[in-house]
Design a protein around this motif. Structure first.
Motif, PDB file in Angstrom:
ATOM      1  N   PRO A 168       0.829  -1.220   0.000  1.00 27.65           N
ATOM      2  CA  PRO A 168       0.000   0.000   0.000  1.00 27.65           C
ATOM      3  C   PRO A 168       0.857   1.261   0.000  1.00 27.65           C
ATOM      4  CG  PRO A 168       0.050  -0.990   2.191  1.00 27.65           C
ATOM      5  CD  PRO A 168       0.747  -1.955   1.271  1.00 27.65           C
ATOM      6  N   ILE A 169       0.377   2.269  -0.695  1.00 26.69           N
ATOM      7  CA  ILE A 169       1.067   3.555  -0.757  1.00 26.69           C
ATOM      8  C   ILE A 169       0.509   4.459   0.334  1.00 26.69           C
ATOM      9  CG2 ILE A 169       1.450   5.614  -2.150  1.00 26.69           C
ATOM     10  CD1 ILE A 169       1.498   3.896  -4.597  1.00 26.69           C
ATOM     11  N   ARG A 170       1.385   4.956   1.163  1.00 31.17           N
ATOM     12  CA  ARG A 170       0.995   5.852   2.253  1.00 31.17           C
ATOM     13  C   ARG A 170       1.236   7.297   1.832  1.00 31.17           C
ATOM     14  NH1 ARG A 170       3.329   1.398   4.412  1.00 31.17           N
ATOM     15  NH2 ARG A 170       5.418   2.286   4.259  1.00 31.17           N
ATOM     16  N   ILE A 171       0.331   8.168   2.249  1.00 32.72           N
ATOM     17  CA  ILE A 171       0.374   9.573   1.856  1.00 32.72           C
ATOM     18  C   ILE A 171       0.567  10.436   3.091  1.00 32.72           C
ATOM     19  CG2 ILE A 171      -0.904  11.472   0.806  1.00 32.72           C
ATOM     20  CD1 ILE A 171      -0.069   9.422  -1.212  1.00 32.72           C
ATOM     21  N   GLU A 172       1.497  11.364   2.990  1.00 38.75           N
ATOM     22  CA  GLU A 172       1.694  12.391   4.015  1.00 38.75           C
ATOM     23  C   GLU A 172       1.526  13.747   3.323  1.00 38.75           C
ATOM     24  OE1 GLU A 172       5.403  11.873   5.984  1.00 38.75           O
ATOM     25  OE2 GLU A 172       5.127   9.702   6.271  1.00 38.75           O
ATOM     26  N   ARG A 173       0.365  14.348   3.491  1.00 34.59           N
ATOM     27  CA  ARG A 173       0.070  15.608   2.798  1.00 34.59           C
ATOM     28  C   ARG A 173       0.116  16.756   3.793  1.00 34.59           C
ATOM     29  NH1 ARG A 173      -4.511  16.806  -1.812  1.00 34.59           N
ATOM     30  NH2 ARG A 173      -3.851  18.953  -2.233  1.00 34.59           N
ATOM     31  N   ARG A 174       0.924  17.730   3.444  1.00 27.02           N
ATOM     32  CA  ARG A 174       1.026  18.953   4.220  1.00 27.02           C
ATOM     33  C   ARG A 174       0.778  20.145   3.309  1.00 27.02           C
ATOM     34  NH1 ARG A 174       5.155  15.585   6.066  1.00 27.02           N
ATOM     35  NH2 ARG A 174       5.009  15.025   8.283  1.00 27.02           N
ATOM     36  N   ARG A 175       0.871  21.332   3.898  1.00 24.16           N
ATOM     37  CA  ARG A 175       0.565  22.527   3.124  1.00 24.16           C
ATOM     38  C   ARG A 175       1.546  22.735   1.987  1.00 24.16           C
ATOM     39  NH1 ARG A 175       0.018  28.682   5.595  1.00 24.16           N
ATOM     40  NH2 ARG A 175      -0.560  29.698   3.622  1.00 24.16           N
ATOM     41  N   GLU A 176       2.820  22.430   2.230  1.00 30.55           N
ATOM     42  CA  GLU A 176       3.863  22.695   1.237  1.00 30.55           C
ATOM     43  C   GLU A 176       4.332  21.450   0.509  1.00 30.55           C
ATOM     44  OE1 GLU A 176       5.108  25.728   0.481  1.00 30.55           O
ATOM     45  OE2 GLU A 176       3.728  26.684   1.886  1.00 30.55           O
ATOM     46  N   SER A 177       3.785  20.272   0.807  1.00 38.09           N
ATOM     47  CA  SER A 177       4.335  19.061   0.210  1.00 38.09           C
ATOM     48  C   SER A 177       3.304  17.941   0.187  1.00 38.09           C
ATOM     49  CB  SER A 177       5.580  18.592   0.981  1.00 38.09           C
ATOM     50  OG  SER A 177       5.222  18.226   2.303  1.00 38.09           O
ATOM     51  N   ILE A 178       3.555  16.977  -0.683  1.00 37.95           N
ATOM     52  CA  ILE A 178       2.804  15.716  -0.756  1.00 37.95           C
ATOM     53  C   ILE A 178       3.829  14.601  -0.902  1.00 37.95           C
ATOM     54  CG2 ILE A 178       1.108  14.338  -2.013  1.00 37.95           C
ATOM     55  CD1 ILE A 178      -0.159  16.888  -3.013  1.00 37.95           C
ATOM     56  N   LEU A 179       3.906  13.722   0.081  1.00 38.38           N
ATOM     57  CA  LEU A 179       4.842  12.605   0.058  1.00 38.38           C
ATOM     58  C   LEU A 179       4.057  11.307  -0.038  1.00 38.38           C
ATOM     59  CD1 LEU A 179       7.622  11.264   0.349  1.00 38.38           C
ATOM     60  CD2 LEU A 179       7.365  11.457   2.842  1.00 38.38           C
ATOM     61  N   ALA A 180       4.306  10.553  -1.111  1.00 37.02           N
ATOM     62  CA  ALA A 180       3.722   9.228  -1.299  1.00 37.02           C
ATOM     63  C   ALA A 180       4.862   8.215  -1.270  1.00 37.02           C
ATOM     64  CB  ALA A 180       2.962   9.153  -2.615  1.00 37.02           C
ATOM     65  N   HIS A 181       4.747   7.182  -0.436  1.00 34.46           N
ATOM     66  CA  HIS A 181       5.851   6.240  -0.306  1.00 34.46           C
ATOM     67  C   HIS A 181       5.333   4.865   0.084  1.00 34.46           C
ATOM     68  CE1 HIS A 181       5.756   6.335   4.186  1.00 34.46           C
ATOM     69  NE2 HIS A 181       5.276   7.545   3.977  1.00 34.46           N
ATOM     70  N   ASN A 182       6.112   3.855  -0.246  1.00 31.35           N
ATOM     71  CA  ASN A 182       5.925   2.493   0.231  1.00 31.35           C
ATOM     72  C   ASN A 182       7.306   1.882   0.437  1.00 31.35           C
ATOM     73  OD1 ASN A 182       6.786   1.977  -2.365  1.00 31.35           O
ATOM     74  ND2 ASN A 182       4.843   1.149  -3.082  1.00 31.35           N
ATOM     75  N   GLU A 183       7.378   0.567   0.559  1.00 29.59           N
ATOM     76  CA  GLU A 183       8.673  -0.057   0.822  1.00 29.59           C
ATOM     77  C   GLU A 183       9.595  -0.027  -0.388  1.00 29.59           C
ATOM     78  OE1 GLU A 183       9.694  -0.967   3.729  1.00 29.59           O
ATOM     79  OE2 GLU A 183       7.783  -0.352   4.605  1.00 29.59           O
ATOM     80  N   SER A 184       9.044   0.205  -1.581  1.00 27.83           N
ATOM     81  CA  SER A 184       9.857   0.191  -2.799  1.00 27.83           C
ATOM     82  C   SER A 184      10.450   1.556  -3.129  1.00 27.83           C
ATOM     83  CB  SER A 184       9.027  -0.308  -3.986  1.00 27.83           C
ATOM     84  OG  SER A 184       8.537  -1.610  -3.748  1.00 27.83           O
ATOM     85  N   GLY A 185       9.687   2.608  -2.898  1.00 27.13           N
ATOM     86  CA  GLY A 185      10.173   3.928  -3.290  1.00 27.13           C
ATOM     87  C   GLY A 185       9.259   5.028  -2.825  1.00 27.13           C
ATOM     88  N   PHE A 186       9.431   6.214  -3.415  1.00 31.71           N
ATOM     89  CA  PHE A 186       8.663   7.383  -2.993  1.00 31.71           C
ATOM     90  C   PHE A 186       8.456   8.308  -4.172  1.00 31.71           C
ATOM     91  CE2 PHE A 186      13.029   8.801  -2.705  1.00 31.71           C
ATOM     92  CZ  PHE A 186      12.983  10.116  -3.155  1.00 31.71           C
ATOM     93  N   VAL A 187       7.474   9.175  -4.035  1.00 31.53           N
ATOM     94  CA  VAL A 187       7.243  10.314  -4.914  1.00 31.53           C
ATOM     95  C   VAL A 187       6.996  11.499  -3.998  1.00 31.53           C
ATOM     96  CG1 VAL A 187       5.840  11.319  -6.734  1.00 31.53           C
ATOM     97  CG2 VAL A 187       6.259   8.854  -6.717  1.00 31.53           C
ATOM     98  N   PHE A 188       7.843  12.522  -4.095  1.00 28.13           N
ATOM     99  CA  PHE A 188       7.788  13.651  -3.164  1.00 28.13           C
ATOM    100  C   PHE A 188       7.596  14.930  -3.979  1.00 28.13           C
ATOM    101  CE2 PHE A 188       9.865  15.125   1.084  1.00 28.13           C
ATOM    102  CZ  PHE A 188       8.698  15.800   1.386  1.00 28.13           C
ATOM    103  N   ALA A 189       6.409  15.510  -3.899  1.00 29.87           N
ATOM    104  CA  ALA A 189       6.121  16.805  -4.529  1.00 29.87           C
ATOM    105  C   ALA A 189       6.239  17.883  -3.470  1.00 29.87           C
ATOM    106  CB  ALA A 189       4.738  16.802  -5.155  1.00 29.87           C
TER     107      ALA A 189
END
Length: 458
Positions: A168-189
């Motif tokens: 599963p992909i976990r999301i950490e959304r804040r005002r200045e960023s969106i971090l999507a990550h799992n055990e394989s990798g990440f996408v950080f906007a």
């Protein structure tokens, strides 16, 4: 011309311009000075040329004639002061740039504004590094508003979901960023890419990072600096008069320079400047037209209906089509569409990174009905821009999804009318799938550089 100049600037800016697309492209091909997207008539069938001449119209919703005059006038007035300030700022950042401690960073960028092949190249390099067993991902820009760059974010999220489909992909959304990550990798906007890289390095969970559009991130010193250039970059003027962010002399900062394949851009090798002829070529070629439903496949849970994988090409209906795009260089997309499906009666161009709203969808449907179009064609980025809205519609109807709820469109932007129109369009929407041909020596150099950094860090 006087009538256009007398019209109000705002009204002229968004007034559609409908012209014959074949006439527009053929005029580019007839000019003595080679143009980037010159149409090669020898590669088109007689039926395609007839179809383009009689029924294909271009609906251009980008900046109009008045906006171009205003930009040219203001650009000439502000050009000296802007370029002086830009050079001083760049020199200041380059003098004190630094590397990210404990994390090998590969930067991918270009010289000109708009699309140059950065995103498909970044995806290809990320997949090559993940095949080595390393965990990592991509850092990209978070726009203002955040939804303005959701096309690239969704594109990277789809790739991450395909790599780690069982996680599963976990999301950490804040005002200045969106971090999507799992055990394989990440996408950080993030709105501050350097802060995002420091965050990833401090976590200690990942072994590499790629920066999308990082060539102008002057405060960063990456382990490798990759720059993609187009043949027309040597003829383009500097911003704000043109689309070039930096002069071509800035390529001295790049460790690897890739030239978009001349066959893909319609520029002959003989007209390339002498320094560019020795660069390695980056090929981005069309594979085919796939149904947009394929993009939703990674986010459908077990038990939900899926489109068979082998039905992608066979599902393309017959009849005329409407093509629309919101990218920097729509001419290249339109040429590929005509080569794959000649019966395209309308081409609609939106501004780059345009958020498609209910009014845009209704306009597309009206244009399609008035010209007898049976389905719609678009780019993969624009299909990804519509994907969260479509998943929101499926979620509202009770479908079980793996898509993070934090990235679903807000209710205030999501109306019942939009739901119905999206579902109707989604069933008739196909996107152009591209294949990225990265030279093997480039991939090997990136892998060896990251491997050497990790061995030295140990």
């Amino acid at each position: 011309l006087p009538r256009m100049l007398l019209q109000p600037f705002a009204a002229r800016r968004w007034q559609p311009q409908t012209v014959c697309l074949r006439r527009c492209l053929m005029r580019r091909a007839r000019t003595a000075r080679p143009k980037l997207f010159a149409l090669d008539s020898s590669s088109l069938s007689a039926r395609m040329i007839t179809r383009m001449s009689e029924k294909c119209h271009l609906l251009d919703l980008r900046a109009g004639f008045g906006a171009k005059i205003a930009r040219a006038t203001l650009g000439r007035l502000l050009f000296p002061a802007y370029r002086l300030g830009f050079k001083n700022r760049r020199a200041s950042f380059l003098r004190r740039r630094s590397a990210v401690s404990g994390l090998p960073v590969v930067s991918v960028g270009n010289l000109a504004l708009g699309g140059g092949g950065k995103t498909p190249l970044t995806l290809a390099l990320c997949e090559a590094l993940m095949r080595q067993g390393w965990r990592g991902g991509v850092v990209l820009k978070l726009g203002r508003p955040a939804e303005s760059y959701f096309d690239e974010l969704v594109l990277y999220l789809n790739a991450l979901a395909m790599v780690g489909s069982d996680e599963p992909i976990r999301i950490e959304r804040r005002r200045e960023s969106i971090l999507a990550h799992n055990e394989s990798g990440f996408v950080f906007a993030h709105r501050n890419k350097l802060a995002a890289l420091e965050n990833i390095a401090s976590s200690g969970r990942f072994q590499f990072a790629l920066v999308d559009d990082g060539f102008q991130l002057y405060s960063l010193k990456p382990v490798l600096n990759v720059c993609v250039v187009r043949p027309t970059d040597w003829r383009e003027r500097l911003f704000p008069l043109g689309e070039l962010r930096e002069e071509t002399a800035a390529l001295q900062r790049a460790d690897i320079v890739l030239l978009r394949d001349a066959a893909a851009t319609g520029t002959e090798a003989a007209v390339l400047p002498l320094p560019a002829r020795g660069y390695l070529r980056l090929g981005v070629r069309p594979l085919g037209l796939l149904p947009a439903r394929e993009l939703a496949r990674p986010w459908m849970r077990e038990g939900e209906p899926e489109q068979p994988a082998n039905a992608a090409e066979a599902a393309l209906p017959s009849g005329t089509a409407l093509a629309f795009s919101a990218i920097a260089h729509p001419e290249e997309f339109e040429q590929s569409v005509f080569a794959l499906h000649a019966d395209t009666s309308v081409c609609v161009r939106f501004p780059d990174h345009q958020q498609l709203t209910t009014s845009h969808l209704r306009m597309l449907q009206q244009q399609g009905k008035s010209h007898g179009c049976r389905f719609y064609l678009t780019t993969e980025k624009d299909a990804c821009r519509l994907l969260p809205h479509m998943l929101r519609a499926l979620h509202a109807r009770g479908h079980s999804l793996n898509w993070p709820e934090e990235l679903l469109p807000q209710v205030r932007h999501f109306t019942p009318d939009l739901t119905v129109e999206l579902e109707e369009m989604w069933q008739q929407l196909y996107f152009l799938k591209l294949a990225t041909e990265v030279p093997e020596e480039v991939i090997q150099k990136v892998v060896k550089t990251v491997d050497a950094f990790l061995r030295q860090d140990k």
